[in-house]
Write an enzyme that holds these catalytic residues in place. Structure first.
Site, mmCIF file in Angstrom:
data_model
loop_
_atom_site.group_PDB
_atom_site.id
_atom_site.type_symbol
_atom_site.label_atom_id
_atom_site.label_comp_id
_atom_site.label_asym_id
_atom_site.label_seq_id
_atom_site.Cartn_x
_atom_site.Cartn_y
_atom_site.Cartn_z
ATOM 1 N N ASP A 131 -35.039 -9.226 -10.815
ATOM 2 C CA ASP A 131 -35.854 -10.322 -11.361
ATOM 3 C C ASP A 131 -34.987 -11.357 -12.089
ATOM 4 O OD1 ASP A 131 -35.188 -8.804 -13.609
ATOM 5 O OD2 ASP A 131 -37.265 -8.520 -14.291
ATOM 6 N N GLU A 132 -33.722 -10.984 -12.401
ATOM 7 C CA GLU A 132 -32.879 -11.913 -13.176
ATOM 8 C C GLU A 132 -32.578 -13.194 -12.416
ATOM 9 O OE1 GLU A 132 -29.717 -10.476 -15.526
ATOM 10 O OE2 GLU A 132 -30.679 -8.572 -15.924
ATOM 11 N N TYR A 156 -23.710 -12.553 -13.187
ATOM 12 C CA TYR A 156 -24.346 -11.471 -12.420
ATOM 13 C C TYR A 156 -25.545 -11.997 -11.630
ATOM 14 C CZ TYR A 156 -27.728 -7.738 -11.544
ATOM 15 O OH TYR A 156 -28.666 -6.927 -10.949
ATOM 16 N N LYS A 160 -26.219 -12.345 -7.552
ATOM 17 C CA LYS A 160 -27.351 -11.701 -6.856
ATOM 18 C C LYS A 160 -28.186 -12.765 -6.132
ATOM 19 C CE LYS A 160 -28.541 -7.895 -6.832
ATOM 20 N NZ LYS A 160 -28.191 -6.754 -5.957
HETATM 21 P P1 NAD Z 1 -25.026 0.731 -10.703
HETATM 22 O O1 NAD Z 1 -24.008 -0.197 -11.287
HETATM 23 O O2 NAD Z 1 -25.464 1.911 -11.476
HETATM 24 O O3 NAD Z 1 -24.495 1.280 -9.297
HETATM 25 C C1 NAD Z 1 -23.881 0.466 -8.350
HETATM 26 C C2 NAD Z 1 -23.258 1.369 -7.294
HETATM 27 O O4 NAD Z 1 -22.658 0.534 -6.299
HETATM 28 C C3 NAD Z 1 -22.154 2.280 -7.840
HETATM 29 O O5 NAD Z 1 -22.292 3.574 -7.301
HETATM 30 C C4 NAD Z 1 -20.877 1.621 -7.340
HETATM 31 O O6 NAD Z 1 -19.824 2.541 -7.126
HETATM 32 C C5 NAD Z 1 -21.346 1.002 -6.040
HETATM 33 N N1 NAD Z 1 -20.535 -0.144 -5.625
HETATM 34 C C6 NAD Z 1 -20.123 -1.189 -6.404
HETATM 35 N N2 NAD Z 1 -19.391 -2.032 -5.668
HETATM 36 C C7 NAD Z 1 -19.348 -1.546 -4.415
HETATM 37 C C8 NAD Z 1 -18.767 -1.991 -3.203
HETATM 38 N N3 NAD Z 1 -18.064 -3.112 -3.152
HETATM 39 N N4 NAD Z 1 -18.936 -1.234 -2.098
HETATM 40 C C9 NAD Z 1 -19.639 -0.086 -2.142
HETATM 41 N N5 NAD Z 1 -20.201 0.386 -3.258
HETATM 42 C C10 NAD Z 1 -20.066 -0.335 -4.383
HETATM 43 O O7 NAD Z 1 -26.238 -0.193 -10.316
HETATM 44 P P2 NAD Z 1 -27.812 0.140 -10.325
HETATM 45 O O8 NAD Z 1 -28.340 -0.110 -11.672
HETATM 46 O O9 NAD Z 1 -28.044 1.435 -9.667
HETATM 47 O O10 NAD Z 1 -28.338 -1.049 -9.397
HETATM 48 C C11 NAD Z 1 -28.435 -0.882 -7.985
HETATM 49 C C12 NAD Z 1 -28.936 -2.174 -7.376
HETATM 50 O O11 NAD Z 1 -30.200 -2.497 -7.927
HETATM 51 C C13 NAD Z 1 -28.030 -3.379 -7.656
HETATM 52 O O12 NAD Z 1 -28.001 -4.170 -6.498
HETATM 53 C C14 NAD Z 1 -28.726 -4.110 -8.791
HETATM 54 O O13 NAD Z 1 -28.438 -5.482 -8.750
HETATM 55 C C15 NAD Z 1 -30.175 -3.827 -8.468
HETATM 56 N N6 NAD Z 1 -31.106 -3.809 -9.614
HETATM 57 C C16 NAD Z 1 -30.830 -3.015 -10.708
HETATM 58 C C17 NAD Z 1 -31.758 -2.964 -11.756
HETATM 59 C C18 NAD Z 1 -31.527 -2.096 -12.965
HETATM 60 O O14 NAD Z 1 -32.324 -2.181 -13.915
HETATM 61 N N7 NAD Z 1 -30.510 -1.235 -12.998
HETATM 62 C C19 NAD Z 1 -32.928 -3.732 -11.687
HETATM 63 C C20 NAD Z 1 -33.150 -4.546 -10.560
HETATM 64 C C21 NAD Z 1 -32.230 -4.550 -9.535
HETATM 65 O O1 DAU Z 2 -33.898 -7.192 -15.022
HETATM 66 C C1 DAU Z 2 -33.200 -6.397 -14.112
HETATM 67 C C2 DAU Z 2 -31.793 -6.184 -14.612
HETATM 68 O O2 DAU Z 2 -31.875 -5.248 -15.672
HETATM 69 C C3 DAU Z 2 -30.836 -5.691 -13.525
HETATM 70 O O3 DAU Z 2 -30.707 -6.660 -12.535
HETATM 71 C C4 DAU Z 2 -29.456 -5.379 -14.129
HETATM 72 O O4 DAU Z 2 -28.620 -4.822 -13.125
HETATM 73 C C5 DAU Z 2 -29.650 -4.383 -15.248
HETATM 74 O O5 DAU Z 2 -28.406 -4.114 -15.872
HETATM 75 C C6 DAU Z 2 -30.650 -4.899 -16.283
HETATM 76 O O6 DAU Z 2 -30.101 -6.064 -16.953
HETATM 77 P P1 DAU Z 2 -30.313 -6.306 -18.534
HETATM 78 O O7 DAU Z 2 -29.247 -7.206 -18.998
HETATM 79 O O8 DAU Z 2 -31.715 -6.683 -18.829
HETATM 80 O O9 DAU Z 2 -30.107 -4.785 -19.053
HETATM 81 P P2 DAU Z 2 -29.323 -4.196 -20.310
HETATM 82 O O10 DAU Z 2 -29.676 -2.745 -20.388
HETATM 83 O O11 DAU Z 2 -27.877 -4.561 -20.299
HETATM 84 O O12 DAU Z 2 -30.001 -4.940 -21.529
HETATM 85 C C7 DAU Z 2 -31.391 -4.842 -21.753
HETATM 86 C C8 DAU Z 2 -31.704 -5.721 -22.937
HETATM 87 O O13 DAU Z 2 -31.121 -5.138 -24.106
HETATM 88 C C9 DAU Z 2 -31.111 -7.108 -22.833
HETATM 89 O O14 DAU Z 2 -32.020 -8.036 -23.427
HETATM 90 C C10 DAU Z 2 -29.821 -7.024 -23.640
HETATM 91 C C11 DAU Z 2 -30.172 -6.021 -24.706
HETATM 92 N N1 DAU Z 2 -29.055 -5.172 -25.192
HETATM 93 C C12 DAU Z 2 -28.266 -4.552 -24.285
HETATM 94 C C13 DAU Z 2 -27.214 -3.765 -24.694
HETATM 95 C C14 DAU Z 2 -26.313 -3.084 -23.694
HETATM 96 C C15 DAU Z 2 -28.862 -5.009 -26.556
HETATM 97 O O15 DAU Z 2 -29.616 -5.545 -27.387
HETATM 98 N N2 DAU Z 2 -27.831 -4.200 -26.980
HETATM 99 C C16 DAU Z 2 -26.982 -3.601 -26.109
HETATM 100 O O16 DAU Z 2 -26.024 -2.914 -26.546
#
Ligand code: NAD
Ligand code: DAU
Length: 349
Positions: A131-132, A156, A160
């Site tokens: 959603d970012e 980031y 995306k």
């Molecule tokens: P993560 O950082 O935990 O995991 C990413 C994985 O991708 C890791 O296992 C890493 O080794 C692998 N990777 C990185 N670069 C690579 C490359 N070049 N080739 C092959 N593998 C590679 O991420 P996540 O939180 O599991 O997110 C997964 C997907 O979901 C991402 O595309 C992210 O943008 C999307 N997403 C995440 C969130 C969230 O809240 N975590 C929300 C919405 C969307």
């Molecule tokens: O919205 C989806 C996204 O959510 C994904 O695309 C990203 O991959 C995922 O990392 C996540 O991004 P955020 O930046 O929202 O997540 P994060 O956990 O880093 O931070 C959540 C919120 O908390 C954000 O407003 C920043 C704040 N934060 C984060 C950290 C690490 C703090 O206040 N303190 C912290 O130490």
């Protein structure tokens, strides 16, 4: 079989585990094992022939071509990415390489393979996005829907967004059968403790400060990771080609609320030895540059078209999450060694 990329990361490994718990269809799991990739997540599949792990990069065209030829997947689910906003601020290069160039190489390899298939319509390329890409909302703005314009604010989210545009272009230009999902913040088991929720649980238990950026009133829409996985399975099964689907938890919460909730659950499940409250460890720290104020997902399209709704509320999901971290201290110890420590020192200095 299906080809999953990034299946050793947080969401990817939850997806692979859930997939193989529900299907017998094998998974080829391509992951570069960056700092965020962890094979321990998949230990329960060690001797399971349905899981084929390949250590490699989605940017490696020769490897991709070989994998498509050898395994002939009926679908690709692309999780592989650099995913942490703060890391993208310190060093955007890896985000450009993996999220943009890597997705491009994967699309190219998929297109070459798909071009030779007899039943082209049956193939799927599911791209997992965020959603970012939509940017930030004010308090009274309507939630992001599938028509909201892209306005990414961090390296980031910009990377995306670029990858999403490439996926869209491959549908319109070449007819590659793609579908994209834009999801809100996930949380749950196997979440790397650089992100807010696992970081706070980990720091709380270690007696360390719980860092809150700025005033802590930034809002995220929290989704339990297992719900995200079920949504992706559903989109893969029945999503319309060329469409995007927003996936959210209907759980908008301010960061401060998230942290105080975690503290309260920890007070109940594992009280501090000194009898004090975990919330005493809260520390307000310098804000993230360009910090998006609010994300919120309007998830009505996926519900109306595909009948998907999240199963967990924020309260039920957060309790499951805290319980998982308490029961899996070994997993946390394992990932918090080494390079993770260097990151924490740099980020919170
Ligand atoms: P993560 O950082 O935990 O995991 C990413 C994985 O991708 C890791 O296992 C890493 O080794 C692998 N990777 C990185 N670069 C690579 C490359 N070049 N080739 C092959 N593998 C590679 O991420 P996540 O939180 O599991 O997110 C997964 C997907 O979901 C991402 O595309 C992210 O943008 C999307 N997403 C995440 C969130 C969230 O809240 N975590 C929300 C919405 C969307
Ligand atoms: O919205 C989806 C996204 O959510 C994904 O695309 C990203 O991959 C995922 O990392 C996540 O991004 P955020 O930046 O929202 O997540 P994060 O956990 O880093 O931070 C959540 C919120 O908390 C954000 O407003 C920043 C704040 N934060 C984060 C950290 C690490 C703090 O206040 N303190 C912290 O130490």
């Amino acid at each position: 079989m299906i080809l999953v990329t990034g299946g050793a990361g947080f969401i990817g490994s939850n997806f692979v585990l859930d997939w193989l718990a529900e299907h017998d269809e094998p998974v080829v799991n391509l992951d570069a094992l960056t700092y965020a990739g962890n094979l321990n997540n998949l230990r329960s599949l060690e001797s399971d022939p349905r899981h084929i792990f390949v250590h490699g990069n989605i940017g490696n065209a020769a490897l991709l071509s070989d994998l498509f030829a050898r395994y002939k997947p009926r679908a690709v689910v692309n999780f592989a990415a650099e995913s942490h906003v703060d890391r993208s601020i310190h060093g955007p290069e890896d985000f450009i390489q993996t999220n943009i160039l890597g997705t491009f190489r994967l699309l190219e390899a998929a297109r070459a393979y798909w071009g030779g298939l007899e039943s082209k319509h049956d193939f799927r390329f599911l791209h997992v996005s965020t959603d970012e890409v939509f940017g930030t909302l004010d308090a009274d703005d309507p939630a992001f829907n599938e028509e909201t314009s892209y306005r990414p604010n961090s390296p980031y989210s910009a990377s995306k967004a670029a990858s999403d545009h490439l996926v869209r272009a491959y549908f319109h230009t070449y007819g590659l059968p793609v579908v994209t999902t834009n999801c809100s913040n996930n949380y749950g088991p196997l979440h790397f403790p650089e992100k807010l929720i696992p970081l706070v649980i980990h720091n709380a238990l270690k007696g360390r400060p719980l860092p809150i950026y700025g005033d802590g009133m930034q809002i995220r829409d929290w989704l339990y990771v297992k719900d995200h996985c079920s949504a992706i399975r559903r989109v893969l099964e029945a999503g319309r080609l060329g469409e995007t689907y927003n996936i959210g938890g209907w759980n908008e919460r301010a960061n401060l609320h998230v942290v105080t909730t975690l503290c309260a659950v920890l007070d109940e499940l594992q009280p501090r030895p000194d009898g004090k409250k975990y919330s005493e460890q809260i520390a307000f720290v310098t804000d993230r540059p360009g910090h998006d104020r609010r994300y919120a997902i309007d998830a009505r399209k996926i519900e109306a078209e595909l009948g998907w709704r999240p199963a967990e509320t924020f309260e039920s999901g957060i309790r499951k999450t805290v319980r998982w971290y308490l029961a899996n201290a070994d997993w946390v110890e394992n990932v918090t060694s080494g390079s993770y420590r260097n990151w924490v020192e740099k980020q919170y200095a």
